[in-house]
Scaffold this motif. Sequence first.
Motif, PDB file in Angstrom:
ATOM      1  N   GLU A  71      -2.099  -0.317  13.423  1.00 42.34           N
ATOM      2  CA  GLU A  71      -1.428  -0.501  12.137  1.00 42.34           C
ATOM      3  C   GLU A  71      -1.595  -1.915  11.598  1.00 42.34           C
ATOM      4  O   GLU A  71      -1.288  -2.171  10.433  1.00 42.34           O
ATOM      5  CB  GLU A  71       0.055  -0.158  12.271  1.00 42.34           C
ATOM      6  CG  GLU A  71       0.299   1.329  12.485  1.00 42.34           C
ATOM      7  CD  GLU A  71       1.766   1.668  12.645  1.00 42.34           C
ATOM      8  OE1 GLU A  71       2.583   0.716  12.721  1.00 42.34           O
ATOM      9  OE2 GLU A  71       2.105   2.859  12.695  1.00 42.34           O
ATOM     10  N   SER A  78      -6.092   0.438   8.491  1.00 40.08           N
ATOM     11  CA  SER A  78      -4.845   1.204   8.481  1.00 40.08           C
ATOM     12  C   SER A  78      -4.254   1.352   7.086  1.00 40.08           C
ATOM     13  O   SER A  78      -3.407   2.219   6.856  1.00 40.08           O
ATOM     14  CB  SER A  78      -3.817   0.540   9.402  1.00 40.08           C
ATOM     15  OG  SER A  78      -3.427  -0.731   8.896  1.00 40.08           O
ATOM     16  N   ARG A  79      -4.691   0.524   6.147  1.00 42.42           N
ATOM     17  CA  ARG A  79      -4.131   0.596   4.797  1.00 42.42           C
ATOM     18  C   ARG A  79      -4.428   1.941   4.135  1.00 42.42           C
ATOM     19  O   ARG A  79      -3.742   2.344   3.190  1.00 42.42           O
ATOM     20  CB  ARG A  79      -4.666  -0.545   3.937  1.00 42.42           C
ATOM     21  CG  ARG A  79      -6.158  -0.498   3.689  1.00 42.42           C
ATOM     22  CD  ARG A  79      -6.647  -1.721   2.946  1.00 42.42           C
ATOM     23  NE  ARG A  79      -5.966  -1.884   1.668  1.00 42.42           N
ATOM     24  CZ  ARG A  79      -6.309  -2.784   0.755  1.00 42.42           C
ATOM     25  NH1 ARG A  79      -7.291  -3.624   1.002  1.00 42.42           N
ATOM     26  NH2 ARG A  79      -5.664  -2.860  -0.382  1.00 42.42           N
ATOM     27  N   ILE A 108      -1.440   4.366   3.855  1.00 44.01           N
ATOM     28  CA  ILE A 108      -0.257   4.048   3.057  1.00 44.01           C
ATOM     29  C   ILE A 108       0.027   5.102   1.993  1.00 44.01           C
ATOM     30  O   ILE A 108       1.158   5.583   1.863  1.00 44.01           O
ATOM     31  CB  ILE A 108      -0.397   2.652   2.412  1.00 44.01           C
ATOM     32  CG1 ILE A 108      -0.503   1.579   3.497  1.00 44.01           C
ATOM     33  CG2 ILE A 108       0.787   2.369   1.494  1.00 44.01           C
ATOM     34  CD1 ILE A 108      -0.754   0.182   2.956  1.00 44.01           C
ATOM     35  N   PHE A 146      -1.219  -1.405   7.118  1.00 48.61           N
ATOM     36  CA  PHE A 146      -0.051  -0.519   7.143  1.00 48.61           C
ATOM     37  C   PHE A 146       1.167  -1.268   7.675  1.00 48.61           C
ATOM     38  O   PHE A 146       2.290  -1.029   7.243  1.00 48.61           O
ATOM     39  CB  PHE A 146      -0.332   0.704   8.016  1.00 48.61           C
ATOM     40  CG  PHE A 146       0.765   1.730   7.972  1.00 48.61           C
ATOM     41  CD1 PHE A 146       0.797   2.686   6.973  1.00 48.61           C
ATOM     42  CD2 PHE A 146       1.782   1.729   8.921  1.00 48.61           C
ATOM     43  CE1 PHE A 146       1.822   3.628   6.911  1.00 48.61           C
ATOM     44  CE2 PHE A 146       2.806   2.658   8.871  1.00 48.61           C
ATOM     45  CZ  PHE A 146       2.823   3.612   7.864  1.00 48.61           C
TER      46      PHE A 146
END
Length: 282
Positions: A83, A88-89, A92, A117
């Motif tokens: 994360e 990891s974004r 979202i 994230f």
Amino acid sequence: MFVITFLHWTADYLLSLVKMVQNREVGWITIERKTGKHMREQQPLWKKLKLLLLFNPLTEWLDTTHLMRLYLHHTAIEEGKQEATPASRKRIKAFVDFYHINMNDFTPSDITAYATFEDFFVRAHKPGSRPIYRKDDPTAAVIVADSRVVAYEAVAESKKIWIKGNDFSITNLVMDKQLGPKFADGPVASFRLSPQDYHRYHSPVSGTIKLFRSMPGDYYEVDPIALQSQVDILTRNARDYVVIETKEFGEVLFVAIGASQVGTVRYALYELWCQLKSANGQ
């Protein structure tokens, strides 16, 4: 006539279950404070089933085995690392859509402004979105976060209804035989955050931090299903606590407890205090 009524009732019940699953409303029943309306927390169905499988009288013994604790710890650490990566974004938008999060309450409100994230997970409230109750009245303690709140006049009451772990006590919670008894018979309030919630706590009272302690531990779920099992989750999970000295309430113990998706707790004022000490050569 009875058969027709029964069939109608059965059909309505099944349709209501389908609707609950579609709306992800399969979590714990709560009361919305502003309206007084009963509602269920949004939760993925697979997570609900996993909790029911792991935390029941037949299988909960597995949760305390060394192998399971290692697995939970490893999983939480690895997920935390993922994360914190730029990749990891991508999670979202799906997360916001799934939980119907109103980003107008947060800053930045544009989800593309978050680099990871993890940055999104600890997003800040937009100024004014959560007015403080009786802001200028130090005799009023406040709710510390967007959360599910339960409060009891005494620790013993919470053990009867809410917390079922075999060895739960304030002394075991803080791991201090001198500090624990001071709060053993006091009132207790629990502020439980769900994954979609704003993940920052604020002080419930005005005062001076008298003591800070950080304690390593496990990363069990803190869902009510888990808390009402015989597993001592609150006294096993990683946690930090502070003792706040106040004029109005005396000493207040504030404990922030980690969970399966929240492995780290940071106290902003404590970090600032450490930086000031370092700058002053102390």
